[in-house]
Design an enzyme around this catalytic site. Structure first.
Site, PDB file in Angstrom:
ATOM      1  N   ASP A 239      42.713 111.481  11.654  1.00 26.40           N
ATOM      2  CA  ASP A 239      41.995 110.901  10.527  1.00 26.40           C
ATOM      3  C   ASP A 239      41.637 109.470  10.908  1.00 26.40           C
ATOM      4  OD1 ASP A 239      41.028 110.092   8.109  1.00 26.40           O
ATOM      5  OD2 ASP A 239      42.912 110.276   7.020  1.00 26.40           O
TER       6      ASP A 239
ATOM      7  N   ASP B  83      44.520 120.051   5.595  1.00 31.61           N
ATOM      8  CA  ASP B  83      45.734 119.313   5.937  1.00 31.61           C
ATOM      9  C   ASP B  83      46.292 118.717   4.657  1.00 31.61           C
ATOM     10  OD1 ASP B  83      45.565 115.975   6.035  1.00 31.61           O
ATOM     11  OD2 ASP B  83      43.653 117.010   5.852  1.00 31.61           O
TER      12      ASP B  83
END
Length: 376
Positions: A92, A271
């Site tokens: 990320d 996720d």
């Protein structure tokens, strides 16, 4: 990276696919355990591989940049070498973490200035810098730098933020395309759709993101406190626009029910910290519903944690023992519960893939969602 669409469910938009990366192939739909600082909390890499059967895990740019730092990661040869995980990795961009630091960050067109949560030191993340950092971390899939809007969020702010995210994406792509990977294998850049819970903004953002023609696409800003119905509505709008031939990643989602409902809308990748975070607090996800192992009803229940599971710790340890460990704040309790929840999430994804392949996903999903959120 290559994505192959293998099958579609006849009664929903659920898809079965495969993503090929330099570190192995990923069967989708897939749940990716979150290893924020290079570690999935309380779980060994060997357990992730052999017991949880994770296909891909996450790292976080913000946290890894601050600690251990880029020098250490580059000397190690990237995150794969540093944490001894030889399968695919995704990072990320840090946009969500920076968004959550409301009191200690300033957003400008150039980028985001923020203070470290560790020592208060000041740092600047620009789209270009975030691409360079993720080159050094070396994940197979990296994310564009975006601003994740809060919920609720007024329309004007959501629109301005989305437009800036699109401008930042252009800069991310230019920097990414002008640089080379550092460790001898290719990386893929995913843009992120924003737009809060406004239909027209989500449509505009999805169209803009698709126009960049990257190898996959992500949907952000839908795990920030909005009602589930809003999440599903925005996901459906975006999935109808994003190209079918590329994987779709819904970031930061969610409960087992959230996963199944969003698979039915066409999402391929998920996720969330929920399986491990909730595990440390004694919440177990099961096929029959949710167990709060701290409740007194489990105090003298000497049955296995989950008799139907093929996970060794689910069969070896009893509910009473796990309750004792969690209430005593023993580290082993967090380990056992985290393993259980991650194994359950990955089992659920495998079942979803099997049902999509068999053409029975929709009915199975409707049956499962009736029980998965029940408190046992």
């Amino acid at each position: 990276m290559k994505f192959t669409l293998k099958a579609k469910d006849p009664n929903s938009k659920a898809r079965l696919g495969e993503i090929e990366t330099a570190h192995g192939n990923i069967q989708t739909p897939v749940f990716m355990p979150v290893g924020t600082a290079g570690s999935v909390k309380a779980v060994h890499q060997s357990e992730l591989l052999n017991d949880v059967k994770a296909q891909i895990i996450l790292g976080n740019t913000y946290h890894l940049y601050l600690r251990p730092g880029l020098d250490i990661l580059q000397k190690a040869g990237g995150l794969h070498k540093f944490n001894s995980w030889n399968k695919p990795l995704l990072t990320d961009s840090g946009g969500f973490q920076v968004y959550s630091l409301t009191e200690v960050r300033k957003i400008k067109e150039e980028g985001v200035t923020f203070q470290s949560h560790i020592d208060g030191s000041r740092h600047l993340f620009t789209p270009e810098r975030v691409m360079d950092i993720q080159r050094i971390i070396g994940a197979d899939i990296i994310m564009a730098f975006d601003e994740c809007t809060p919920y609720p969020c007024d329309y004007s702010y959501a629109r301005k933020s989305m437009d800036m995210t699109h401008r930042w994406l252009k800069r991310c792509c230019e920097r990414f395309d002008a640089t080379e990977p550092l460790y001898g294998y290719n990386q893929s850049l995913f843009p992120i759709v924003q737009g809060s819970v406004y239909k027209d903004l989500r449509e505009r953002s999805a169209e803009k993101i698709a126009s960049f023609n990257r190898e996959g696409n992500a949907i952000g800003g839908l795990s920030v406190g909005e009602p589930a119905e809003e999440m599903y509505a925005m996901t459906e709008i975006v999935c109808n626009i994003l190209p079918e031939a590329k994987p779709r990643y819904l970031m930061g989602v969610g409960t087992p029910v959230n996963l199944l409902e969003n698979i039915a809308l066409g999402i391929d990748m998920f996720d969330c910290v929920m399986p491990t975070r909730n595990a440390r607090n004694g919440m177990l996800f099961t096929k029959e519903g949710i167990i709060n192992i701290k409740n007194k009803k489990w105090e003298d229940d000497f049955s296995p944690i989950d008799e139907s599971s093929d996970l060794f710790s689910d069969r070896l340890y009893t509910k009473a023992y796990l309750r004792h460990l969690i209430r005593s704040k023993e580290i082993l309790g967090a380990q056992i519960a985290s393993l259980h929840n991650l194994h359950f999430y990955l089992w659920l994804m495998e079942e979803a893939r099997n049902h999509i392949a068999a053409g029975t996903f929709y009915n199975w999903k409707n049956q499962m969602t009736k029980v998965l959120d029940q408190k046992i």
